[in-house]
Every structure is written in structure tokens, then in C-alpha cells.
Design an enzyme around this catalytic site. Structure first.
Site, PDB file in Angstrom:
ATOM      1  N   GLU A 282      -4.446 -12.038  -2.699  1.00  0.00           N
ATOM      2  CA  GLU A 282      -3.220 -12.653  -2.306  1.00  0.00           C
ATOM      3  C   GLU A 282      -3.385 -14.337  -2.823  1.00  0.00           C
ATOM      4  O   GLU A 282      -2.270 -14.750  -3.270  1.00  0.00           O
ATOM      5  CB  GLU A 282      -2.872 -12.504  -1.023  1.00  0.00           C
ATOM      6  CG  GLU A 282      -1.558 -12.904  -0.651  1.00  0.00           C
ATOM      7  CD  GLU A 282      -1.260 -12.745   0.722  1.00  0.00           C
ATOM      8  OE1 GLU A 282       0.002 -12.956   1.099  1.00  0.00           O
ATOM      9  OE2 GLU A 282      -1.945 -12.272   1.476  1.00  0.00           O
TER      10      GLU A 282
ATOM     11  N   CYS B 288       2.020  -0.679   5.623  1.00  0.00           N
ATOM     12  CA  CYS B 288       2.041  -1.943   6.152  1.00  0.00           C
ATOM     13  C   CYS B 288       3.205  -2.846   5.695  1.00  0.00           C
ATOM     14  O   CYS B 288       3.363  -3.767   5.970  1.00  0.00           O
ATOM     15  CB  CYS B 288       0.738  -2.662   6.155  1.00  0.00           C
ATOM     16  SG  CYS B 288      -0.679  -1.815   6.688  1.00  0.00           S
TER      17      CYS B 288
ATOM     18  N   HIS C 265       0.444 -11.979   3.561  1.00  0.00           N
ATOM     19  CA  HIS C 265       0.002 -10.961   4.190  1.00  0.00           C
ATOM     20  C   HIS C 265      -1.206 -11.118   5.064  1.00  0.00           C
ATOM     21  O   HIS C 265      -1.408 -10.444   6.175  1.00  0.00           O
ATOM     22  CB  HIS C 265      -0.049 -10.072   3.124  1.00  0.00           C
ATOM     23  CG  HIS C 265      -0.375  -8.475   3.762  1.00  0.00           C
ATOM     24  ND1 HIS C 265       0.492  -7.824   4.707  1.00  0.00           N
ATOM     25  CD2 HIS C 265      -1.274  -7.616   3.351  1.00  0.00           C
ATOM     26  CE1 HIS C 265      -0.013  -6.630   5.046  1.00  0.00           C
ATOM     27  NE2 HIS C 265      -1.099  -6.509   4.065  1.00  0.00           N
TER      28      HIS C 265
ATOM     29  N   PHE D  56      -0.915  -0.115   1.980  1.00  0.00           N
ATOM     30  CA  PHE D  56      -1.642   1.050   1.390  1.00  0.00           C
ATOM     31  C   PHE D  56      -0.883   1.742   0.281  1.00  0.00           C
ATOM     32  O   PHE D  56       0.335   2.116   0.564  1.00  0.00           O
ATOM     33  CB  PHE D  56      -2.272   1.957   2.377  1.00  0.00           C
ATOM     34  CG  PHE D  56      -3.442   1.645   2.990  1.00  0.00           C
ATOM     35  CD1 PHE D  56      -4.035   0.247   2.724  1.00  0.00           C
ATOM     36  CD2 PHE D  56      -4.069   2.154   4.263  1.00  0.00           C
ATOM     37  CE1 PHE D  56      -5.215  -0.253   3.453  1.00  0.00           C
ATOM     38  CE2 PHE D  56      -5.075   1.586   4.752  1.00  0.00           C
ATOM     39  CZ  PHE D  56      -5.851   0.502   4.608  1.00  0.00           C
TER      40      PHE D  56
ATOM     41  N   HIS E  16      -3.243  -6.867  13.014  1.00  0.00           N
ATOM     42  CA  HIS E  16      -2.371  -6.376  12.163  1.00  0.00           C
ATOM     43  C   HIS E  16      -1.547  -5.282  12.647  1.00  0.00           C
ATOM     44  O   HIS E  16      -1.974  -4.047  13.268  1.00  0.00           O
ATOM     45  CB  HIS E  16      -3.332  -5.721  11.015  1.00  0.00           C
ATOM     46  CG  HIS E  16      -2.643  -5.371   9.461  1.00  0.00           C
ATOM     47  ND1 HIS E  16      -1.121  -5.295   9.483  1.00  0.00           N
ATOM     48  CD2 HIS E  16      -3.024  -4.966   8.488  1.00  0.00           C
ATOM     49  CE1 HIS E  16      -0.890  -4.880   8.329  1.00  0.00           C
ATOM     50  NE2 HIS E  16      -1.929  -4.503   7.478  1.00  0.00           N
TER      51      HIS E  16
ATOM     52  N   LYS F 279      -1.402 -12.921  11.202  1.00  0.00           N
ATOM     53  CA  LYS F 279      -2.457 -12.202  11.811  1.00  0.00           C
ATOM     54  C   LYS F 279      -3.891 -12.500  12.431  1.00  0.00           C
ATOM     55  O   LYS F 279      -4.253 -11.693  13.061  1.00  0.00           O
ATOM     56  CB  LYS F 279      -2.777 -10.982  10.661  1.00  0.00           C
ATOM     57  CG  LYS F 279      -1.585 -10.120  10.121  1.00  0.00           C
ATOM     58  CD  LYS F 279      -2.231  -9.126   9.036  1.00  0.00           C
ATOM     59  CE  LYS F 279      -0.907  -8.444   8.635  1.00  0.00           C
ATOM     60  NZ  LYS F 279      -0.187  -9.070   7.696  1.00  0.00           N
TER      61      LYS F 279
END
Length: 418
Positions: free
Chosen positions: A316, A165, A305, A403, A342, A337
Site C-alpha cells: 500500500e 475486507c 487500509h 482477500f 481489523h 487499525k
């Protein structure tokens, strides 16, 4: 060696809330929601029945029928976004040497649905062991960049960086560094994704990564909210034109903003979960600040994010507090998002576009779907809940984490000639 300055001169986007950069921005500031029931396949056998799909898209509006069969949906999105960005930047062979134009368009998963469908047809069809000749070209991640260079005759550097991502954010970082060091004059950078399918949804369901709020898809993506239960899968893509400043000035290009800092790091922690204290995320943001030569208190806005996952959002938020200290409470933070879902490998660039346009227009898009504060996230942080906010933004940062614990942070600044 004095590094060259890098500016943004073109934008292109195809997203669940708008199929151009202009419509995407309009959707963002109006809090438009891209979620809905999945139409790409029958999801009744799966735990999650909704996603953020691109609406009103017909590939035949952009490609010949024979080419539609050759290009995977993710590659189509990358090409459409690149075309928009190139036209927006007004690049042409008269004002630009195409030998010096690179293309860095990537994806997190690439043609995963094409792979799945071809394999299932092979297994279930009982046919002879012969695959479609476009099976491999439709699947591989680097194909959008290759197709764009073929269409326009760009002969600069051309490759795809893959980091889940964070992929398209890393593509932007690579592109900026190539230009800084004089290896290219112009690079179209971005990414795309089209993983809404049996294996995409099924795979993320098996990891317990997707929201299961099937009774109310419109409120399922709720970053930083106490009730968040996973991300909502999106699709689409984006591209930006990055250009060496003198080159842009020489051809009288419009300039959206300047890319001044890049940071990257690894959590070194887990294959999917972020470091619970945001160690890698903080390191990435700190490196971006150092690269830009900026103090933490100079940042006005962060496009987080913010995936709407229980652990990710908390980590985060902690990372932002570590990096910015007391100034964190004066930063306008948001997660787009909440509206787009996403976009996986396309998320970094689409959110970079949102960050660039927030800088240009002086408006921070909202984080929608907030219902209850999370006691594990400091409520003094301003997540721009509910509606857009006007703000004079001089410096903005965009985060993208993938990831494998791969992190990317990019800082944009209002362009000044000095």
C-alpha cells in the site's frame, strides 16, 4: 446526464474503542487501544489469544430477548450502527419518503460463528437431524440490511455486496452511485462483523494472517512498523447515511461532508496476498481521483487500509507513492487499525467514518504502536505516528482492500454550496 451530488448526513459506529460514533472518534484522537485477551471463547488451544472485542455491549439494551435469539451478533452490530446513523441524520417519515430510502449493509463473513456452533452441536449432540429455524437467517450476510428495512419500513433498494475486507467500502460506493443516478434519495450504507470465535481465529491462524504477539497484545497491531507480524482481529460495525444534496438541503439536514469520488479494481494476482507492487491499489486510488475530478496534489489525508501485515502495508505504501509522486510526502497518512484492529467486512465503513470526522474536525488520528521504521517502506511518508495531528483537511481518501484482490477507494471533500 448530470450526476447528483452525494453528501453524508448521519454516522453510527460500534467498535472496540467506542460504542457510538462520538465515542469512537474520541478514542481515535486519544490513541485508545482496543486490544485485549479474548473473552468470547476459550482461545487456549489456538495460536492467537487476543483480539479487539467490543466492550460493554449487552444486546438486551437494544433488542427484546426473543429477538436476541433471532439475530446473530454481526447483524446486531449492523442494526445498532444503523439506528445511530438514522437518528443522527434525523430521518423521519415527515421529512423523507421511505419508498426512496435504501439500505446497503454488508459483512465479509456474516454469521460464521453461528454456523460453526450450530454444526458442532449437531455433530456432537447426537441428536436428530433438525436445525434451529433461525440457523439460516442468522447466518446470511444480507440480513442486517433486511432487518433495518423491516424495522423502519424503508422500501428503497436493499442488498449486500461481499468483497471480504472491502465489503462495506463497496457498499458505500454502490450506495453513492445509486443516489448519483437518481435511483434513491437516501441510502444507509455500511457493514459489520463478529468473527471472533473458534473458526474465525482458527481459520485466520491457519493462514498465518494473525499476529502472534500474545505476550503483548496492546502493541500487536503496528501498521507500517518493521516488527509487524499480522493483523489483530476486531469486531463491530458502522453505518453512514448518504443523501442526495437537494434532498438534504430541503429538510435542513446537517452535512458532514461530500462524497466526490469512488474507485474500484482487482489485483488479479492471488487469493489472499496483495499485488507486491500495489498495482490494484494504485489503480483503485487513481480511479477515485478521476471520478472526483481531482488532481493527486489536492489530497490532504489518506486513511490507509494498513492492516499490520508484512506484505500488505509495504504494497500500500508503494501504491500511494505511485499515485501521488512527490506529493505523497505531504499527505497525512494513518491506519486506525492500530487502535481498532481489523473489522474485516466492517473495516471499510468504520474507517470511512474516521475519514469523514477527520475532515470535519481538522484532526488526523494517530497510527499507534510504532517502534522501528521498516527499511522497505519510505520513511519520508508521514504515517502520523504516535499522536493525532491538527490539519486543515479539504480532501481525504479512504482505502479498503479484500482477500481475492478486491480494492475500493473513496474520496470525501469538505462540503461547499457552490
Amino acid at each position: 446526464m448530470e450526476l447528483k451530488r452525494v453528501v453524508v448526513t448521519g454516522l453510527g459506529a460500534i467498535t472496540p474503542i467506542g460504542n457510538t460514533a462520538k465515542d469512537f472518534w474520541k478514542g481515535l484522537i486519544n490513541g485508545k487501544n482496543g486490544a485485549g485477551e479474548i473473552t468470547r471463547f476459550d482461545s487456549s488451544m489456538y495460536k492467537t489469544h487476543f483480539a479487539c472485542e467490543v466492550k460493554g455491549y449487552d444486546p438486551c439494551d437494544f433488542f427484546e430477548k426473543k429477538d436476541v435469539r433471532k439475530y446473530d451478533r454481526f447483524a446486531q452490530f449492523g442494526m445498532v450502527a444503523a439506528d445511530q446513523a438514522i437518528k443522527d441524520a434525523r430521518l423521519n417519515p415527515v421529512n423523507t419518503n421511505y419508498d426512496e430510502v435504501g439500505v446497503f449493509i454488508t459483512s465479509g463473513i456474516g454469521g460464521v460463528n453461528n454456523f460453526f456452533n450450530e454444526l458442532m452441536e449437531f455433530v456432537d449432540g447426537g441428536r436428530e437431524p433438525r436445525f434451529n429455524p433461525y440457523f439460516i437467517p442468522k447466518m446470511i450476510v444480507n440480513m442486517p440490511g433486511g432487518l433495518v428495512s423491516i424495522k423502519y419500513g424503508f422500501h428503497g433498494p436493499n442488498f449486500a455486496t461481499v468483497s471480504a475486507c472491502a465489503s462495506s467500502a463497496h457498499a458505500i460506493i454502490d450506495a453513492a452511485n445509486y443516489i448519483r443516478y437518481g435511483k434513491a434519495s437516501v441510502i444507509i450504507a455500511g457493514g459489520s462483523e463478529a468473527a471472533i470465535g473458534e473458526c474465525g481465529v482458527g481459520g485466520f491462524n491457519s493462514m498465518h494472517a494473525l499476529s502472534l504477539r500474545n505476550d503483548d497484545p496492546l502493541t500487536a497491531s503496528r501498521p507500517f512498523d518493521k516488527g509487524r507480524d499480522g493483523f489483530v482481529m476486531g469486531e463491530g460495525g458502522g453505518c453512514i447515511v448518504l443523501e442526495e444534496l437537494d434532498h438534504a438541503l430541503a429538510r435542513d439536514a446537517k452535512i458532514y461532508g461530500e462524497l466526490v469520488g469512488c474507485g474500484a479494481s482487482a489485483d488479479g494476482y492471488h487469493i489472499t496476498a496483495p499485488h507486491p507492487e500495489g498495482y490494484g491499489a494504485a489503480l483503485s486510488m487513481n480511479r477515485a481521483l478521476e471520478d472526483a475530478g481531482l488532481r493527486p496534489e489536492e489530497v490532504d489525508h489518506i486513511n490507509a487500509h494498513g492492516t499490520s501485515t508484512p506484505v500488505g502495508d509495504q504494497a500500500e505504501a508503494l501504491a500511494i507513492q505511485k499515485v501521488f509522486g512527490e506529493h505523497a510526502y505531504g499527505i497525512s497518512i494513518n491506519s486506525t487499525k492500530s487502535m481498532t484492529g481489523h473489522l474485516l467486512g466492517g473495516a471499510g465503513v468504520v474507517e470511512a467514518i474516521a475519514t469523514i470526522l477527520a475532515l470535519k474536525h481538522g484532526i488526523v488520528p494517530p497510527t499507534i504502536n510504532h517502534f522501528e521504521d521498516d527499511p522497505n517502506i519510505d520513511s519520508r511518508l508521514d504515517f502520523t505516528f504516535g499522536k493525532a495531528k491538527k490539519r486543515d483537511i479539504k480532501v481525504a481518501l479512504s482505502n479498503a482492500f479484500g482477500f481475492g484482490g478486491q480494492n475500493a477507494s473513496i474520496i470525501f471533500k469538505k462540503y461547499t454550496a457552490e
